[in-house]
Design an enzyme around this catalytic site. Sequence first.
Site, PDB file in Angstrom:
ATOM      1  N   GLU A 177       5.894  -1.585 -10.909  1.00 15.80           N
ATOM      2  CA  GLU A 177       5.409  -0.884 -11.897  1.00 15.80           C
ATOM      3  C   GLU A 177       6.715  -0.703 -12.964  1.00 15.80           C
ATOM      4  O   GLU A 177       6.954   0.541 -13.150  1.00 15.80           O
ATOM      5  CB  GLU A 177       4.867   0.522 -11.321  1.00 15.80           C
ATOM      6  CG  GLU A 177       3.882   0.472 -10.516  1.00 15.80           C
ATOM      7  CD  GLU A 177       3.316   1.970  -9.892  1.00 15.80           C
ATOM      8  OE1 GLU A 177       3.761   2.710 -10.512  1.00 15.80           O
ATOM      9  OE2 GLU A 177       2.440   1.847  -9.000  1.00 15.80           O
ATOM     10  N   GLU A 356      -1.489  -1.249  -4.151  1.00 21.91           N
ATOM     11  CA  GLU A 356      -1.281   0.148  -4.201  1.00 21.91           C
ATOM     12  C   GLU A 356      -2.915   0.662  -4.404  1.00 21.91           C
ATOM     13  O   GLU A 356      -3.428   0.191  -5.437  1.00 21.91           O
ATOM     14  CB  GLU A 356      -0.483   0.950  -4.857  1.00 21.91           C
ATOM     15  CG  GLU A 356       0.979   0.779  -4.435  1.00 21.91           C
ATOM     16  CD  GLU A 356       1.857   1.489  -5.085  1.00 21.91           C
ATOM     17  OE1 GLU A 356       1.706   2.571  -5.769  1.00 21.91           O
ATOM     18  OE2 GLU A 356       3.107   1.288  -5.079  1.00 21.91           O
TER      19      GLU A 356
HETATM   20  O1  IFM Z   1       4.041   7.166  -4.975  1.00 25.04           O
HETATM   21  C1  IFM Z   1       3.731   6.221  -6.075  1.00 25.04           C
HETATM   22  C2  IFM Z   1       4.388   4.876  -6.014  1.00 25.04           C
HETATM   23  O2  IFM Z   1       5.711   4.888  -5.513  1.00 25.04           O
HETATM   24  C3  IFM Z   1       4.010   3.781  -7.132  1.00 25.04           C
HETATM   25  N1  IFM Z   1       2.732   3.880  -7.508  1.00 25.04           N
HETATM   26  C4  IFM Z   1       1.876   5.396  -7.580  1.00 25.04           C
HETATM   27  C5  IFM Z   1       2.158   6.016  -6.424  1.00 25.04           C
HETATM   28  C6  IFM Z   1       1.505   7.333  -6.433  1.00 25.04           C
HETATM   29  O3  IFM Z   1       1.752   8.100  -7.518  1.00 25.04           O
END
Ligand code: IFM
Length: 462
Positions: A177, A356
């Site tokens: 990210e 994710e």
């Molecule tokens: O916890 C975070 C993760 O580190 C990166 N993506 C989003 C998740 C939730 O906010």
Amino acid sequence: MAQQSPDTDLEAHVLKFPEDFTWGAATSAFQIEGSPRADGKSPSIWDTFCATPGRISDASSGDVACDHYVRYLDDVSLLSALGMASYRFSIAWTRVKPGGVGPTNPKGLDFYDRLVDALLAEGITPMPTLYHWDLPQVLDDRGGWLDRSTAEAFADYAEAAVTRLGDRVGTWTTLNEPFVSANHGYVTGEHAPGHTSLAEGFAAGHHLLLAHGLAAERIRSLAPDARLAIVLNFTPQQAASSSDADLQAASLQSDLENRWYADPLNGLGYPTSGFDHYGWDGSQIGDGDLDLISAPLDLLGVNYYTRQLVSADPAYAQPGHTPRNTMGWEIHPESLGQLMRTLWDRYSFPSYMITENGAPMPDLNRSEGRVDDDDRTAYIRDHLTELHGAIQDGCPIEGYLVWSFMDNFEWAEGYVPRFGVVEVDYETQTRTPKQSALWFRDVARTNQVVLEPERLTYRGRP
Ligand code: IFM
């Protein structure tokens, strides 16, 4: 719309996934490891940020977190018991190169060496990410992501990790990210290092992508058989109305959040609005940078949580009736299916994985080794349903990793939001699989989702 096919048994409401589909879970180093000074580790910008009063809502830190650095063997056993075929974790740069640059710390790498071996011994595919936001503080002291040399240092750190672990790792992910690293870290200031400058956000963003490009080149030469990936987060921006003003506002926001990294990775350059609307002068872009950045990848990791409705009217209020998670993010599974179709249409990544997806939800009736979290199960089920539709439409989606394997440190929100499918009691470090983890285990084992919409509906925030 998803097409009916032999893989969709409408009668039984069973969604069958492709035979080689990967099921797994994800975490990151700072959010779970603890042991901030063990075996020569140096502080990262997140250690500094946590130590700054007012930055973390519950005034917590990553000092203990889930104590995973100590308990990793038990955690790997639990991953295995829950049927996870793949485990995405991140490597802490501060363990591998405590000075940011210079000598490699073998003891820091020993930990990831042991972790990878333990995963492989359980038949779990290790998926390391090299950077999940924990920049060595010593590099931030020299300018951090505002300085081009940080990108070069990242390639050297990547080389050290790949040299040690490359014989057992099949897929390397460079960054997690970069939008959040640059935007939250340098523009809004809600994440480390806490700066608030749009111009810095653009500079940091470019240096992050350059770091990816330089590391990718290094990884390709050191591990030519490995697959190479980057993980981007996407928040589909939808106009709040069909007015031209709202449509334009949504498109501009999408340039920043959804196209800013994916476009240059695909050789499309940065969205022009960065220059003609947001006023970036692009002075950080060196000769050859965009070629490095657009070297072909094998996989795009997609992180998806929510969508955003965008209005040109600053007084616009998000609708209140839609289901939301405990952090207030709208639950909108349909946007995941649409997102995957849009990415497949616009870009040339050969394969995609959801790296994710998940939600902090009410965890109820915590007693006698049971945690009821039907809202989380419903969230995952509904997103898998959309994903299945996108696969039916031809999107090459090879896997789904739930965020997160266990409750952990949620950055500026501390330990209050609980994203895990496994509950962590932070007092005792006891792990308890929630009902969603048991449901997900069955999905992974059977490679299918059985739809029971009448059983699971969103109760919403407590
Ligand atoms: O916890 C975070 C993760 O580190 C990166 N993506 C989003 C998740 C939730 O906010």
